[in-house]
Design a protein around this motif. Structure first.
Motif, mmCIF file in Angstrom:
data_model
loop_
_atom_site.group_PDB
_atom_site.id
_atom_site.type_symbol
_atom_site.label_atom_id
_atom_site.label_comp_id
_atom_site.label_asym_id
_atom_site.label_seq_id
_atom_site.Cartn_x
_atom_site.Cartn_y
_atom_site.Cartn_z
ATOM 1 N N LEU B 219 0.947 -1.236 0.073
ATOM 2 C CA LEU B 219 -0.234 0.044 0.150
ATOM 3 C C LEU B 219 0.900 1.388 0.015
ATOM 4 C CD1 LEU B 219 -2.938 -0.977 2.629
ATOM 5 C CD2 LEU B 219 -2.825 -0.771 -0.104
ATOM 6 N N LEU B 220 2.177 1.115 0.385
ATOM 7 C CA LEU B 220 2.966 2.341 0.477
ATOM 8 C C LEU B 220 3.673 2.316 -0.642
ATOM 9 C CD1 LEU B 220 2.938 4.449 2.929
ATOM 10 C CD2 LEU B 220 5.200 3.490 3.507
ATOM 11 N N GLU B 221 3.932 1.615 -1.553
ATOM 12 C CA GLU B 221 4.544 1.669 -2.834
ATOM 13 C C GLU B 221 4.392 2.999 -3.452
ATOM 14 O OE1 GLU B 221 6.722 -0.626 -4.260
ATOM 15 O OE2 GLU B 221 7.303 0.615 -5.771
ATOM 16 N N PRO B 222 5.426 3.652 -3.770
ATOM 17 C CA PRO B 222 5.343 5.020 -4.102
ATOM 18 C C PRO B 222 4.571 5.219 -5.663
ATOM 19 C CG PRO B 222 7.356 4.873 -3.397
ATOM 20 C CD PRO B 222 6.764 3.725 -3.335
ATOM 21 N N HIS B 223 3.864 6.315 -5.802
ATOM 22 C CA HIS B 223 2.967 6.565 -7.069
ATOM 23 C C HIS B 223 4.248 6.401 -8.283
ATOM 24 C CE1 HIS B 223 -0.465 9.083 -8.594
ATOM 25 N NE2 HIS B 223 0.397 8.916 -9.674
ATOM 26 N N ARG B 224 4.198 6.057 -9.267
ATOM 27 C CA ARG B 224 4.927 6.127 -10.315
ATOM 28 C C ARG B 224 5.247 7.331 -11.162
ATOM 29 N NH1 ARG B 224 5.136 1.513 -15.623
ATOM 30 N NH2 ARG B 224 7.189 2.242 -16.287
ATOM 31 N N CYS B 225 6.517 7.677 -11.469
ATOM 32 C CA CYS B 225 6.416 8.789 -12.162
ATOM 33 C C CYS B 225 6.657 8.279 -13.739
ATOM 34 C CB CYS B 225 7.789 9.362 -11.837
ATOM 35 S SG CYS B 225 8.053 11.178 -12.704
ATOM 36 N N TYR B 226 5.901 9.088 -14.844
ATOM 37 C CA TYR B 226 6.331 8.684 -16.250
ATOM 38 C C TYR B 226 7.045 9.708 -16.974
ATOM 39 C CZ TYR B 226 2.374 5.521 -14.609
ATOM 40 O OH TYR B 226 2.118 4.305 -13.945
ATOM 41 N N TYR B 227 7.531 10.650 -16.119
ATOM 42 C CA TYR B 227 8.281 11.744 -17.001
ATOM 43 C C TYR B 227 9.270 11.464 -18.056
ATOM 44 C CZ TYR B 227 10.408 15.968 -18.375
ATOM 45 O OH TYR B 227 11.173 16.933 -18.858
#
Lengths: 335, 335
Positions: B219-227
């Motif tokens: 649940l704490l896995e960070p939000h992925r960045c797609y930049y």
């Protein structure tokens, strides 16, 4: 297990949609031609043009626990004015013109009408300085904020030409400090005030002759905005300090070059009655008062002695409150 | 009355100063040469240069009640990553490059080390996309947030050349929809998840074989960045939707011109086990799942059929998940 839904968990996507509908027209009234509406559904788009060397000036602020006063009085249409004006004043200290503003509202239970009142206040303050309310986020966070409570955060972007940045660099001994009257506590010191008076309706509803109104009305008075009055005078101003948390004592040094001291004459301006009332009620040390509250000065300007007369004469509620001296050990001395 | 102070009212200006000291080096590591540090003590200053027709793209976001999971696990160094990545992805949907970021942290009791951990996460995520952490506000609001709780808000400003704005306008029937894998729940649906599982350490610490780790870790896995992965491919992308609150169903239409429908093939990607676990636990309707959660797709791209092959082949975790069709009544159909 009983079939679960997001709504049953306290997140009402339909309330969010209704809130969005209600705030649309308020935000729309603030738009400038530079705002590219209809594009960028996940973000606000603003075309920056007409500047030679644009410096983007940004700030983020909340309004602290003044929110508790608004909630206790059930008045939600002015707290957004506080938020915007606080942000506008912050970037004004660098000489910046506001361009656009974004807000964040978080509540335990999303009440669309309450969100509308908050945004109405923000939009009104934005319009007054031609700042576009370009975007925002309304978050429903059940179990996080108690029913009726909310937090409010504002984010502003302004611009100043590189050559016109006000940074205090040219301030020197002999310069004059001009104080602009605050409209009250602005947005600082509310945790202390709440500790002294509480937020019971009976207390906030009490009429104080020296205030000429109830305590609640006085405490909810919106943070004054200094942009429009200072805009034509910016070229005459060497440095500016927005008197927020930390008071004159902590904020004036932020614009003073090293080695200089701000010497303030405490008799040069009248401390508004609300501060005297607070000080008496809490038996608060004078020094602590000047560190927590603005004491009647919401913005301080520093100019050359030549410009000071013109400045203080052209600004409502302005007076010379002190001078810059070659520094001793203290950066601000109030005598 | 006993002599009152701001500290006794729960506002510790010294803790604020300590927090400021601790976060300085993290923020400093993110600065770009465009940041004019040392000027503008009340605001962040950023010089915008080298653009012909710059469009400023801005967004504000929170991380919702994922904060409650972070608090329950006592892990504060990744939630700032969530915050930054959420914001970066939002402005990326318009084709924007991130420039600078400001944060707001509000807590009931200011714990300098906790603030440092949060800012460390933000700085790490900012550095990864060359975004300057230019400013922020840390507010201590006693009586507002329960001990240990805090709220977190992020503001981002990016830029895109006017001619390179991605706005979905050229999307037409026959175009292809590519889904990029999410890293988990990202920052949506946590109120529902908390209702189903609670936040007791014993529950969050439970190991699930299908997750390969504990529920709390998942649940704490960070939000992925797609930049970074999308940056070189932006010219090939006609429209983009960041799959946040509202899921594929509400977010895909935000980039689709009127009269078009996104037809998704639900068998084209594997739903990650965490979503299946949640659905079973709450006996949640399939339709509700797709409205609340990203279901394994964190970002959706729309391109011409000619470019789709190259795009999906060059992006890790990408696959074709559907196509754009001339519209029926529904804007998104999942079959």
């Amino acid at each position: 297990m009983k079939r679960q839904t997001y709504a049953a968990a306290g997140v009402d996507l339909d309330a969010a949609r209704r809130a969005k509908e209600l705030i649309k027209r308020h935000a729309h009234a603030t738009l400038r031609p530079e705002v590219m509406s209809g594009v960028g559904p996940f973000a606000g788009l603003y075309q920056l043009k007409g500047y030679r060397e644009p410096i983007l000036v940004s700030s983020v602020d909340g309004v602290g626990t003044k929110l508790k006063i608004a909630a206790a009085l059930g008045r939600h249409d002015t707290i957004g004015i506080d938020l915007v004006n606080h942000c506008v004043n912050d970037i004004l200290t660098s000489g910046a013109e506001p361009l656009f503003f974004l807000d964040y509202i978080a509540m335990g239970k999303l009440v669309p009408q309450q969100v509308e009142a908050i945004v109405k206040g923000m939009a009104e303050a934005c319009r007054a300085v031609s700042c576009a309310l370009i975007g925002g986020e309304t978050a429903e966070m059940p179990g996080f904020y108690p029913q009726g409570d909310y937090d409010l955060v504002g984010f502003i972007i302004g611009v100043v030409e590189k050559g016109n940045i006000i940074d205090g660099r040219s301030i020197k001994a002999g310069d004059v400090i001009i104080g602009l009257a605050s409209s009250g506590l602005h947005t600082n010191g509310y945790s202390l005030v709440r500790k002294l008076f509480g937020t019971e309706p009976s207390v906030l509803g009490q009429l104080y002759p020296e205030l000429g109104r109830t305590l609640g009305q006085e405490l909810l008075e919106p943070h004054r905005c200094y942009y429009q009055m200072l805009k034509p005078l910016l070229p005459k101003i060497k440095g500016m300090a927005h008197i927020t948390g930390g008071g004159l004592v902590d904020n004036l040094p932020r614009t003073l070059p090293p080695g200089l001291t701000a010497k303030l004459d405490r008799g040069s301006w009248k401390i508004p009655p609300i501060f005297t009332l607070i000080q008496k009620r809490g038996n608060i040390d004078e020094k602590e008062m000047y560190r927590v509250f603005n004491m009647g000065i919401g913005m301080a300007l520093i100019s050359s002695p030549d410009d000071a007369g013109h400045l203080s004469a052209s600004l409502a509620g302005a007076r010379v409150i002190g001078a810059v001296e070659r520094g001793g050990t203290e950066r601000v001395v109030i005598t």
